[in-house]
Design an enzyme around this catalytic site. Structure first.
Site, mmCIF file in Angstrom:
data_model
loop_
_atom_site.group_PDB
_atom_site.id
_atom_site.type_symbol
_atom_site.label_atom_id
_atom_site.label_comp_id
_atom_site.label_asym_id
_atom_site.label_seq_id
_atom_site.Cartn_x
_atom_site.Cartn_y
_atom_site.Cartn_z
ATOM 1 N N ARG A 161 31.815 49.735 64.791
ATOM 2 C CA ARG A 161 31.544 48.722 65.189
ATOM 3 C C ARG A 161 29.721 48.805 65.580
ATOM 4 O O ARG A 161 29.325 48.280 66.413
ATOM 5 C CB ARG A 161 31.922 48.005 66.345
ATOM 6 C CG ARG A 161 33.468 47.645 66.353
ATOM 7 C CD ARG A 161 33.600 46.658 65.337
ATOM 8 N NE ARG A 161 35.128 46.299 65.252
ATOM 9 C CZ ARG A 161 35.980 46.948 64.309
ATOM 10 N NH1 ARG A 161 35.408 47.968 63.526
ATOM 11 N NH2 ARG A 161 37.238 46.850 64.199
ATOM 12 N N SER A 236 37.949 39.181 68.706
ATOM 13 C CA SER A 236 38.012 40.386 69.569
ATOM 14 C C SER A 236 36.590 40.551 70.587
ATOM 15 O O SER A 236 35.576 40.730 69.992
ATOM 16 C CB SER A 236 38.280 41.690 68.741
ATOM 17 O OG SER A 236 39.477 41.644 68.264
ATOM 18 N N GLU A 332 32.340 44.106 72.349
ATOM 19 C CA GLU A 332 32.100 44.162 70.985
ATOM 20 C C GLU A 332 30.953 43.194 70.740
ATOM 21 O O GLU A 332 30.130 43.259 69.622
ATOM 22 C CB GLU A 332 33.185 44.120 70.052
ATOM 23 C CG GLU A 332 33.120 43.972 68.485
ATOM 24 C CD GLU A 332 34.694 44.020 67.736
ATOM 25 O OE1 GLU A 332 34.608 43.116 66.867
ATOM 26 O OE2 GLU A 332 35.438 44.551 68.374
#
Length: 336
Positions: A161, A236, A332
């Site tokens: 990420r 998410s 995230e």
């Protein structure tokens, strides 16, 4: 150009904040022109699909909503095809387009919200596949020189990420197009991660195609993840933490069922959603901010939650998980 524009329709959390100035960008020429006209009077704020951000306050900036369109095959050989997509293309639509061309590589990334241009910034991934596995190169506008520059896969410094555009080059470039190197038949399928194989078995599919894999991923995501059109969310919210094997072995003494995925010889990845759920927070709600009832990895806005209320919820989740398992979980999404 619009002034004092609500960004509620442009972020999937549905947070109602205002942009000082807002412009919809449909071409690179228009992008350059608007930046020149601004002449550093206002900070620039690049808005793509609005699916990986949590807005907490009004945006005192010139918001550039990237809406450029177009895809084209730019090269191919006996094994691969290189497909270039403009930054404003809807990601899922682009994935379906490549599957329609019978090109493999993106099927596991079906139904991820957002646009093509933002996909490399955080190296989006799902079900064992990441952007770095297929991205060949990208083009980006240098905000200092207003020249288009090309970045190879290696130039992007991809991590979990992470990319150079999320770190050292943050705010210095605007991605304008991305080129993917996709596989002709025979395809290489990734069905062992998550519940893909289980879903294929349920459908009695023994020799899956890339379309079958995509359909399985879509079915799984729809069963667990809320539709942003119905409930505000950014998918998410937390990264899956990477921990030492030593800590993992300590955890399984008390939690033998905890899932894990090997990263290297000394580290493993554990699912943040599992940690949150087993901290008793699945479905937890305070006002209109909550943890989703079906997937604990997702924070949701049930109506009129503010960005600050969702940050407070995230902090509470982080604190509770750490107290329970001794593991830090990090967001995230970009918190702005």
């Amino acid at each position: 150009m619009q002034f004092h524009t609500s960004l509620k329709p442009y972020n999937t959390f549905g947070i109602d904040v205002k942009a000082t100035q807002f412009v919809d960008i449909s071409s690179i020429e228009q992008l350059k022109s608007r930046i020149l006209e601004n002449n550093n009077q206002l900070p620039l704020f690049v808005l793509s699909g609005g699916s990986n951000m949590l807005l907490t306050k009004d945006v005192d900036a010139l918001v550039l909503h990237i809406n450029t369109k177009g895809t084209e095959v730019i090269n191919e050989n006996n094994e691969f095809v290189w497909v270039k997509a403009q930054a404003g293309e809807i990601w899922h639509d682009f994935v379906l387009q490549t599957i329609g061309l019978n090109l493999g590589g993106l099927e596991n990334l079906s139904l991820i919200p957002g646009k093509v241009g933002s996909s490399p910034i955080q190296n989006i991934g799902a079900y064992g596949v990441e952007i770095k596995d297929t991205m060949h190169s990208l083009e980006a506008l240098n905000l200092a020189s207003l020249e288009i520059e090309t970045f190879t896969n290696n130039d992007c410094h991809f991590g979990y990420r992470e990319s150079v555009f999320k770190n050292e080059l943050k705010g210095s470039y605007i991605i304008t197009s991305v080129t993917f190197k996709l596989k002709k038949v025979p395809h290489i399928l990734h069905t062992s991660y998550g519940a893909i194989q289980q879903e294929l078995d349920v459908q009695n599919i023994q020799n899956p195609t890339i379309k079958d894999v995509s359909n399985a991923v879509i079915s799984i995501r729809q069963s667990k993840l809320p539709d942003p059109k119905e409930i505000g969310n950014s998918g998410s919210f937390f990264k899956n933490p990477i921990i030492s094997k030593e800590l993992y072995h300590q955890l399984i003494e008390q939690n033998p069922e905890i899932p894990h995925y090997p990263v290297n010889e000394t580290e493993v990845k554990v699912p943040a959603g599992w940690l949150i759920e087993h901290s008793g927070l699945k479905g937890f709600r305070k006002g209109d901010a909550g943890v989703h009832t079906k997937q604990a990895l997702v924070l949701v806005n049930y109506g009129n939650a503010s960005g600050q209320e969702l940050i407070d919820m995230a902090h509470y989740v982080q604190q509770t998980v750490f107290e329970k398992f001794g593991i830090h979980i990090n967001p995230e999404v970009n918190i702005i």
